[in-house]
Design a protein around this motif. Structure first.
Motif, mmCIF file in Angstrom:
data_model
loop_
_atom_site.group_PDB
_atom_site.id
_atom_site.type_symbol
_atom_site.label_atom_id
_atom_site.label_comp_id
_atom_site.label_asym_id
_atom_site.label_seq_id
_atom_site.Cartn_x
_atom_site.Cartn_y
_atom_site.Cartn_z
ATOM 1 N N SER A 115 -8.816 6.995 -6.035
ATOM 2 C CA SER A 115 -9.505 6.789 -4.950
ATOM 3 C C SER A 115 -8.977 7.080 -3.635
ATOM 4 O O SER A 115 -7.965 6.855 -3.527
ATOM 5 C CB SER A 115 -10.210 5.395 -4.992
ATOM 6 O OG SER A 115 -8.963 4.468 -4.643
ATOM 7 N N SER A 116 -9.975 7.145 -2.665
ATOM 8 C CA SER A 116 -9.468 7.332 -1.198
ATOM 9 C C SER A 116 -8.582 6.067 -0.842
ATOM 10 O O SER A 116 -7.578 6.531 -0.266
ATOM 11 C CB SER A 116 -10.663 7.495 -0.304
ATOM 12 O OG SER A 116 -11.117 8.575 -0.343
ATOM 13 N N ASP A 117 -8.887 5.083 -1.239
ATOM 14 C CA ASP A 117 -8.131 3.804 -0.778
ATOM 15 C C ASP A 117 -6.890 3.765 -1.340
ATOM 16 O O ASP A 117 -5.871 3.430 -0.802
ATOM 17 C CB ASP A 117 -8.939 2.451 -1.324
ATOM 18 C CG ASP A 117 -9.991 2.093 -0.477
ATOM 19 O OD1 ASP A 117 -10.249 2.573 0.595
ATOM 20 O OD2 ASP A 117 -11.152 1.446 -1.171
ATOM 21 N N GLU A 118 -6.524 4.325 -2.700
ATOM 22 C CA GLU A 118 -5.333 4.555 -3.192
ATOM 23 C C GLU A 118 -4.404 5.425 -2.504
ATOM 24 O O GLU A 118 -3.360 5.492 -1.932
ATOM 25 C CB GLU A 118 -5.405 4.620 -4.593
ATOM 26 C CG GLU A 118 -5.918 3.550 -5.615
ATOM 27 C CD GLU A 118 -6.238 4.155 -7.063
ATOM 28 O OE1 GLU A 118 -5.702 3.814 -7.955
ATOM 29 O OE2 GLU A 118 -7.038 5.141 -7.063
ATOM 30 N N ILE A 119 -4.955 6.592 -2.139
ATOM 31 C CA ILE A 119 -4.210 7.490 -1.281
ATOM 32 C C ILE A 119 -3.951 6.913 -0.066
ATOM 33 O O ILE A 119 -2.928 7.081 0.446
ATOM 34 C CB ILE A 119 -5.113 8.966 -1.291
ATOM 35 C CG1 ILE A 119 -5.483 9.431 -2.571
ATOM 36 C CG2 ILE A 119 -4.648 9.858 -0.227
ATOM 37 C CD1 ILE A 119 -6.518 10.880 -2.380
ATOM 38 N N ARG A 120 -4.908 6.419 0.612
ATOM 39 C CA ARG A 120 -4.630 5.823 1.906
ATOM 40 C C ARG A 120 -3.529 4.804 1.771
ATOM 41 O O ARG A 120 -2.528 4.759 2.704
ATOM 42 C CB ARG A 120 -5.898 5.287 2.594
ATOM 43 C CG ARG A 120 -5.824 4.802 3.862
ATOM 44 C CD ARG A 120 -7.041 3.787 4.655
ATOM 45 N NE ARG A 120 -7.361 3.805 5.771
ATOM 46 C CZ ARG A 120 -6.648 2.869 6.553
ATOM 47 N NH1 ARG A 120 -5.722 1.826 5.629
ATOM 48 N NH2 ARG A 120 -6.807 2.597 7.620
ATOM 49 N N LYS A 121 -3.547 4.027 0.813
ATOM 50 C CA LYS A 121 -2.402 2.984 0.714
ATOM 51 C C LYS A 121 -0.915 3.461 0.496
ATOM 52 O O LYS A 121 0.015 3.033 1.211
ATOM 53 C CB LYS A 121 -2.769 2.130 -0.346
ATOM 54 C CG LYS A 121 -1.643 1.028 -0.463
ATOM 55 C CD LYS A 121 -2.098 0.115 -1.787
ATOM 56 C CE LYS A 121 -1.111 -0.949 -2.117
ATOM 57 N NZ LYS A 121 -1.500 -1.751 -3.106
ATOM 58 N N VAL A 122 -1.060 4.548 -0.339
ATOM 59 C CA VAL A 122 0.404 5.276 -0.507
ATOM 60 C C VAL A 122 0.762 6.041 0.865
ATOM 61 O O VAL A 122 1.945 6.042 1.356
ATOM 62 C CB VAL A 122 0.363 6.150 -1.760
ATOM 63 C CG1 VAL A 122 1.465 7.124 -1.538
ATOM 64 C CG2 VAL A 122 0.059 5.619 -2.884
#
Length: 134
Positions: A115-122
């Motif tokens: 997800s975009s949220d997972e990419i953003r977090k990393v």
């Protein structure tokens, strides 16, 4: 035991050292790219195929890189440390990483349902760890 690398900024603040908020900055940049994906895709494609003419440039981008570099230099100075690498190049590479994560997402994550949220977090964690001198 050793403190988790995610807590370095917390420790620094406890010691009175103001840290650069690379996590917040890169997260906001990611959101901006996500919200304007089509515009940036057109700019990147146009810039890549400029046929010897002046490449497409975003107004204010150099000032943004300069400001980010100065913030990171100030954080290193406050921490009494020398940067281990060129902070101007690092600022530009972080920008490129964020841009690529959005613009090249179909290629980078073709076999993934990340997800975009997972990419953003990393991205925010990488940026913070890479640029913080702690």
């Amino acid at each position: 035991g050793e403190v988790c690398h995610f807590h370095k900024p917390i420790e620094a603040r406890a010691k009175g050292i103001e840290v650069p908020n690379a996590r917040k900055q890169s997260g906001e940049l990611f959101d901006f790219f996500e919200q304007n994906r089509e515009v940036f895709s057109a700019l990147v494609l146009g810039s890549a195929a400029y046929d010897g003419k002046e490449p497409v440039r975003l107004a204010g981008l150099e000032a943004t890189f300069l400001q980010a570099t100065q913030e990171f230099e100030a954080a290193y100075a406050r921490a009494g440390k020398d940067p281990p690498f060129d902070l101007d190049i690092a600022s530009r590479l972080i920008f490129g990483m964020v841009a690529a994560s959005v613009l090249l997402r179909p290629l980078l994550f073709s076999a993934s349902d990340v997800s975009s949220d997972e990419i953003r977090k990393v991205i925010t964690a990488l940026s913070s760890q890479a640029l913080w001198p702690g």
